[in-house]
Enzyme design. Structure first.
Site, PDB file in Angstrom:
ATOM      1  CG  HIS A  60      -2.481   1.226   1.240  1.00 40.84           C
ATOM      2  ND1 HIS A  60      -2.122   1.593   2.154  1.00 40.84           N
ATOM      3  CD2 HIS A  60      -3.191   1.021   0.296  1.00 40.84           C
ATOM      4  CE1 HIS A  60      -3.236   2.588   1.508  1.00 40.84           C
ATOM      5  NE2 HIS A  60      -3.779   1.902   0.971  1.00 40.84           N
ATOM      6  CE  LYS A  86      -1.699   4.734  -1.487  1.00 38.57           C
ATOM      7  NZ  LYS A  86      -1.902   4.381  -0.801  1.00 38.57           N
ATOM      8  CG  ASP A  89      19.424  10.600 -10.833  1.00 35.47           C
ATOM      9  OD1 ASP A  89      19.025   9.918 -11.090  1.00 35.47           O
ATOM     10  OD2 ASP A  89      18.595  11.883 -11.677  1.00 35.47           O
ATOM     11  CG  HIS A 107      -6.987   8.371  -0.104  1.00 33.83           C
ATOM     12  ND1 HIS A 107      -6.107   7.851  -0.686  1.00 33.83           N
ATOM     13  CD2 HIS A 107      -7.512   7.622  -0.429  1.00 33.83           C
ATOM     14  CE1 HIS A 107      -5.591   7.159  -1.116  1.00 33.83           C
ATOM     15  NE2 HIS A 107      -6.480   6.267  -1.210  1.00 33.83           N
ATOM     16  CE  LYS A 136      -4.296   6.477   2.826  1.00 33.42           C
ATOM     17  NZ  LYS A 136      -5.307   6.671   2.909  1.00 33.42           N
ATOM     18  CG  ASP A 180       1.909  19.432  21.867  1.00 34.43           C
ATOM     19  OD1 ASP A 180       1.016  19.213  21.646  1.00 34.43           O
ATOM     20  OD2 ASP A 180       2.684  18.996  22.147  1.00 34.43           O
TER      21      ASP A 180
END
Length: 419
Positions: free
Chosen positions: A113, A115, A120, A298, A300, A305
């Site tokens: 899952h 991404k 380089d 979508h 996350k 603080d």
């Protein structure tokens, strides 16, 4: 891989596909030595075609290019699409491919899952944005709200090492090992470290099913316990474990301003139901809950603080916390944390509805039973998950779909679920 704070990094927040895709595609196309990409979803729509063009440009420019897709999340790529990549020298790996009896994909609990993109060994991207057109505003009401970060500095070397270790682990089980190693291009040697580019301390944290089964959740819990002023968590699929819920309630009761931004217009019907079962428990403890209603959330991300935040691929639900392979970046930097906090504050003010105990009404009857079962399920599922088979990740050459893929915005929800 050892989890450690690394100093000297610079981060840029990228909101939605409008900011993310131009940056990552430009960096990929201009690569001189190497491109490594991991993604849960790659669709053969206008975004997928732009990624294909960037990968081909990098390969033709002499870079070694590897892209890993998840077999469950990216099931409908055509031979034309994959063939063009292979012809340019791009190596397309499929995570845990397998037979699809009656068109079903049995690897729901075996998903890569993450991404990630590393170019380089100089710049990396980590977040929750897939390569699909539903991360662009012109997709329509179902366009997703999401985030990623562009990273410069020594953390890039850590992410680079991780990606190569993942490739090596997966390829250990390839059936055509000799063919792949013969075609491997030489990578010019790079220094062991990347020079400092900024002032941010950061940590790259992953979750797998063997050595790092709860690292992302553990770092969330450490930050929640340490919070003294505010906690803001924006998460698409919110159904965390019992310890997580307990720590949020404790934080609110000791005076921390705890806020959750959850889906008000979910891309799957059960998402709101599952989270909603916990609303009474959280609100009663003083946690404030906002439902984002402009489009499906979508993201996350979280802020704690003034100088702690995280951006990544991990939802706060059983799939991400107990089954999926995930990757988050945790950042300690006052300026970047303020940037993300301001973005989330704007979201709460302009695009969210605050949920109150009065608006929910009294909890009784069947909803009370559901809430009770859901709350106590969160106490048990981490233990149950440990008894399920822990698969060995496999990478094989990606194979085209047996059926003709549907293009543009006509993709069904089956592959897009919980991306």
């Amino acid at each position: 891989m050892e989890r450690r704070w690394i100093s000297g990094n610079d981060f840029t927040l990228l909101e939605n596909g409008e900011e993310f895709f131009p940056r990552v595609f430009d960096c990929i196309a201009k690569a001189r030595r190497e491109v490594v990409v991991e993604t849960f979803i790659l669709f053969e729509d206008k975004v997928g075609l732009q990624l294909k063009a960037a990968l081909i440009a990098a390969a033709k420019g002499g870079a070694q290019v590897d892209i890993t897709i998840d077999d469950w999340g990216s099931p409908d790529l055509s031979e034309d699409f994959l063939g063009a990549l292979r012809a340019a020298g791009v190596r397309v790996h499929s995570f845990n491919p397998g037979p699809r009896p009656f068109g079903l994909r049995p690897h729901l609990l075996r998903r890569m899952h993450r991404k990630i993109a590393v170019i380089d060994r100089e710049v990396a991207f980590v977040g929750g944005i897939n390569y699909s057109a539903d991360h662009l505003g012109d997709y329509g009401p179902e366009a997703k709200q999401d985030y990623a970060v562009e990273i410069h500095g020594p953390l890039v070397a850590e992410i680079h090492r991780f990606c190569h270790a993942a490739l090596a682990e997966g390829q250990r089980y390839q059936r055509e090992k000799r063919q792949w190693w013969r075609s491997r291009k030489h990578i010019r040697a790079a220094p062991d470290s990347v020079p400092p580019q900024g002032s941010a301390d950061a940590m790259f944290v992953t979750r797998d099913n063997r050595q790092h089964t709860n690292d992302i959740e553990r770092h969330y819990l450490i930050a929640i316990r340490s919070a003294r002023k505010r906690i803001v968590i924006a998460n698409a699929y919110f159904f965390p474990g019992y310890r997580f819920i307990k720590e949020l309630k404790r934080a609110a009761r000791r005076g921390v301003d705890v806020r959750l931004i959850l889906q008000g217009q979910p891309d799957m019907a059960f998402v709101k139901t599952a989270a909603g079962m916990l609303y009474h428990h959280l609100l009663h403890a003083g946690v404030r809950i906002y439902e984002y209603c402009e489009r499906p959330l979508h993201g996350k991300v979280a802020v704690m603080d003034d100088d702690w935040c995280t951006v990544g691929s991990s939802n706060l639900d059983p799939m991400s916390l107990s089954f999926n392979l995930e990757a988050n970046v945790i950042i300690r930097d006052r300026a970047f944390t303020q940037t993300l906090a301001s973005n989330l504050d704007k979201l709460m003010c302009s695009a969210c509805n605050e949920i109150t105990e009065q608006s929910l009404g009294e909890l009784k009857g069947w909803p009370l039973v559901q809430s009770f079962l859901a709350y106590h399920f969160t106490r048990r599922y981490p233990r149950w998950a440990q008894w399920l088979p822990r698969h060995v990740p496999r990478l094989l050459p990606a194979a085209p779909s047996a059926s003709k893929p549907v293009l543009s915005t006509a993709f069904g929800d089956t592959a897009r679920e919980k991306g």
